[in-house]
Design an enzyme around this catalytic site. Structure first.
Site, PDB file in Angstrom:
ATOM      1  N   SER A  91     115.421   8.260 -17.929  1.00  0.00           N
ATOM      2  CA  SER A  91     116.701   7.449 -18.799  1.00  0.00           C
ATOM      3  C   SER A  91     116.840   7.250 -20.415  1.00  0.00           C
ATOM      4  CB  SER A  91     117.129   6.232 -18.177  1.00  0.00           C
ATOM      5  OG  SER A  91     117.932   6.985 -17.307  1.00  0.00           O
ATOM      6  N   LYS A 110     113.994   1.572 -24.742  1.00  0.00           N
ATOM      7  CA  LYS A 110     114.663   2.303 -23.517  1.00  0.00           C
ATOM      8  C   LYS A 110     113.493   2.687 -22.728  1.00  0.00           C
ATOM      9  CE  LYS A 110     117.939   3.359 -20.885  1.00  0.00           C
ATOM     10  NZ  LYS A 110     117.310   3.188 -19.766  1.00  0.00           N
ATOM     11  N   THR A 111     113.668   2.379 -21.237  1.00  0.00           N
ATOM     12  CA  THR A 111     113.607   2.760 -20.314  1.00  0.00           C
ATOM     13  C   THR A 111     113.354   3.676 -19.768  1.00  0.00           C
ATOM     14  OG1 THR A 111     114.372   1.051 -18.492  1.00  0.00           O
ATOM     15  CG2 THR A 111     111.955  -0.186 -19.487  1.00  0.00           C
ATOM     16  N   GLY A 112     112.603   4.473 -19.068  1.00  0.00           N
ATOM     17  CA  GLY A 112     112.907   4.916 -17.641  1.00  0.00           C
ATOM     18  C   GLY A 112     112.166   5.192 -16.490  1.00  0.00           C
TER      19      GLY A 112
END
Length: 600
Positions: free
Chosen positions: A402, A540-542
């Protein structure tokens, strides 16, 4: 980066082509070269055959070659990815939450096929190893029954041959009734075994030639290469080109050894040496045991050797030098392609970060990554310094998960699918597991709640053609957009390394792609996690999931502080419970230790 049986089998196509090139080079460019030089060309083959099991960094000009042997590129058109998104995690005060949800993906057939191929391959290795073990046991029994050479006449001849060959080491010589021709065995503790019938039918000329032949095998370390190629035959048991190469190597080895003996003889002895092979052809055509060398060979090999002896004449210095130059060029060209076969080069999944052109500080974070493999990358703008933990992983490309939603949003803004002030997309009524997804969405909450359907809709409206142009323009990762527009960034074709994540953020921050400043500001606001007097934090994480297990977690972003900006990327990998939130907590801990950011 795990070894893949599928990648290994694809590498065999390349290795087979290289074997063909070596065979062609021997018969064209090196046709009239010294047999020892022609035989030495085979020495590059074990390097290529070992490459699929090693992590070799591929030279830049050969990175494109690696794509041709990219098994994932071959198969990913049939790879079926389901929805994969990012689980709620509170990052910092101020702006509140950023979410990283995951939904299970459909299992791919690739791992199953890989396991099947691996089982077949290993089974073949076990069978081949059994045959070679039988041969080794027979050789062991032969050695146990052999007696030290007692014939003083033969032993004196042997000492004379040692002196003639310029060998100071006295290699033990034994006699045995279980051989038809002499053999040399043991590359660590070499020993020569002579058949009793040759001793009893003693002919000084023939015996001298045979002993000189075995001593040349010892002098040129032929036993070691023989062992290496026998092991290669076990590992590559299924490849007929490898077995063809082994057959040719044996012939070339004996011809090279014959020529080495001829170089020691007077011209008048050339015919006598050839007659020794002819007279004993039937007796010495018995193949030696594995891991031994000898004057023996099959009738076809002996025919080639006799032709070589008949045509032998010493080469001029100029001709020798010319052949050596050709040999070096061919060998270098072949060896330079070895990294294209390596684990690291497979799928073009390794980023060639120019370490010598960057100011890098390697940091030890083993205590922080306890239980995980992965990497941490930080760029300090003012100092111009990269801080990197685990360079190998930091340069290895994996699915962005993501974290790519940053770029999906930017592409949609640049193409006019959404616009500042008009970023809403209507929910189609499909019920999702996460309640925050089940309503109309605008960019900022969609980014913070990682609403996958929102970004999939943006990509569908943009189309693959637009996405490919955007990826190529920005140079994102491996720039591979294959398959469906709704899944290319979810454990599919598109991959990026942690170093490249940081480089991309730096370029975006400086607007090196000439995007609309308004669009950049909107995306920047969407990933803002905290803003206060001590600075602003963006990220932003993923999370990457496989078979209902979280196997990879991302956290990428940048920090604006008075007078400086820091860019970072953290990736962690494990068997399960390896998520974006876990990567986030780890990142904050590292940043705190580096006195860059303290979580409030």
């Amino acid at each position: 980066m795990a070894f893949s049986a599928m990648h290994f089998f694809i590498c065999n196509i390349f290795i087979s082509v290289i074997i063909g090139i070596i065979l062609l080079a021997r018969r064209t460019f090196l046709k009239n070269s010294p047999p020892r030089l022609k035989y030495s060309l085979w020495f590059v083959l074990p390097v290529l055959m070992a490459a699929p099991f090693l992590k070799l960094k591929m030279p830049g000009f050969l990175q494109l070659l690696g794509k041709f042997f990219n098994i994932k590129n071959v198969l990913n058109t049939s790879k079926n990815s389901g929805i994969q998104t990012d689980t709620g995690h509170y990052l910092s005060g101020g702006n509140g939450w950023i979410n990283d949800f995951t939904i299970s993906q459909a299992d791919s057939l690739l791992p199953v096929l890989d396991i099947i191929l691996a089982c077949i391959w290993i089974s073949g290795i076990l069978v081949m190893a059994w045959f070679f073990t039988r041969g080794a046991i027979k050789l062991y029994h032969l050695k146990q029954s052999a007696l030290p050479l007692q014939n003083q006449q033969v032993y004196n001849l042997y000492l004379a041959c040692l002196n003639e060959a310029g060998i100071k080491r006295k290699i033990p010589v034994f006699s045995t009734a279980f051989l038809k021709s002499p053999v040399l065995s043991g590359f660590i503790r070499p020993q020569i075994y002579l058949p009793i019938h040759l001793i009893s039918e003693y002919n000084a000329t023939d015996m001298r030639f045979m002993l000189l032949h075995e001593l040349q095998h010892y002098k040129h370390k032929d036993l070691l290469f023989n062992v290496i190629m026998n092991i290669a035959g076990i590992v590559y048991w299924f490849n007929p080109f490898v077995w063809l190469a082994i057959k040719e190597i044996r012939t070339d080895r004996e011809i090279a050894c014959d020529t080495s003996v001829l170089q020691m003889l007077n011209k008048d002895d050339y015919l006598n040496y050839g007659n020794t092979l002819i007279n004993f052809a039937e007796k010495i055509s018995f193949a030696p045991f594995p891991f031994t060398t000898g004057i023996s060979g099959n009738m076809a090999q002996i025919k080639k050797r006799i032709i070589n002896i008949a045509a032998y004449s010493p080469l001029s210095f100029r001709k020798k030098l010319q052949n050596i130059i050709i040999y070096i060029i061919i060998s270098a060209a072949i060896l330079s392609s070895a990294p294209a076969l390596s684990i690291k080069a497979s799928s073009n999944d390794y980023y060639d970060f120019k370490e010598d052109r960057n100011n890098i500080s390697y940091i030890n974070l083993n205590h922080k990554f306890n239980g995980y493999t992965g990497s941490f990358v930080l760029y300090d703008t003012n100092a111009g310094i990269w801080k990197i933990y685990n360079m190998d992983n930091a340069a290895t490309r994996i699915s962005p998960a993501s974290t790519f939603k940053i770029y999906s949003a930017l592409n949609a803004l640049e193409t006019g699918i959404i616009k500042p002030g008009h970023t809403q997309i209507s929910w189609n009524g499909e019920i999702h597991y996460y309640n925050t997804w089940n309503k109309d969405q605008t960019l900022k909450p969609a980014m913070q709640n990682s609403v996958t359907w929102y970004f999939q809709e943006l990509d569908k409206k943009a189309g693959l053609s637009s996405i490919k142009k955007f990826i190529q323009k920005t140079g994102y990762g491996n720039q591979d957009v294959t398959g469906d527009a709704s899944s290319y960034w979810m454990d599919s074709s598109l991959k990026i390394s942690p170093i490249e994540q940081v480089e991309m953020l730096i370029k975006l921050y400086n607007n090196e792609f000439n995007f609309s400043p308004e669009n950049l500001a909107l995306v920047k606001d969407a990933i803002c996690l905290y803003s206060g007097s001590n600075g602003s934090f963006y990220g932003k994480t993923g999370t990457l999931e496989a078979g209902s297990k979280n196997i990879s977690g991302w956290f990428t972003g940048f920090i604006e502080k008075p007078g400086n900006t820091y860019f970072f990327a953290t990736n962690i990998q494990g068997e399960n419970h390896t998520t974006g939130p876990a990567a986030t907590e780890l990142t904050f801990s590292i940043l705190s230790d580096l006195n860059i950011w303290n979580k409030e």
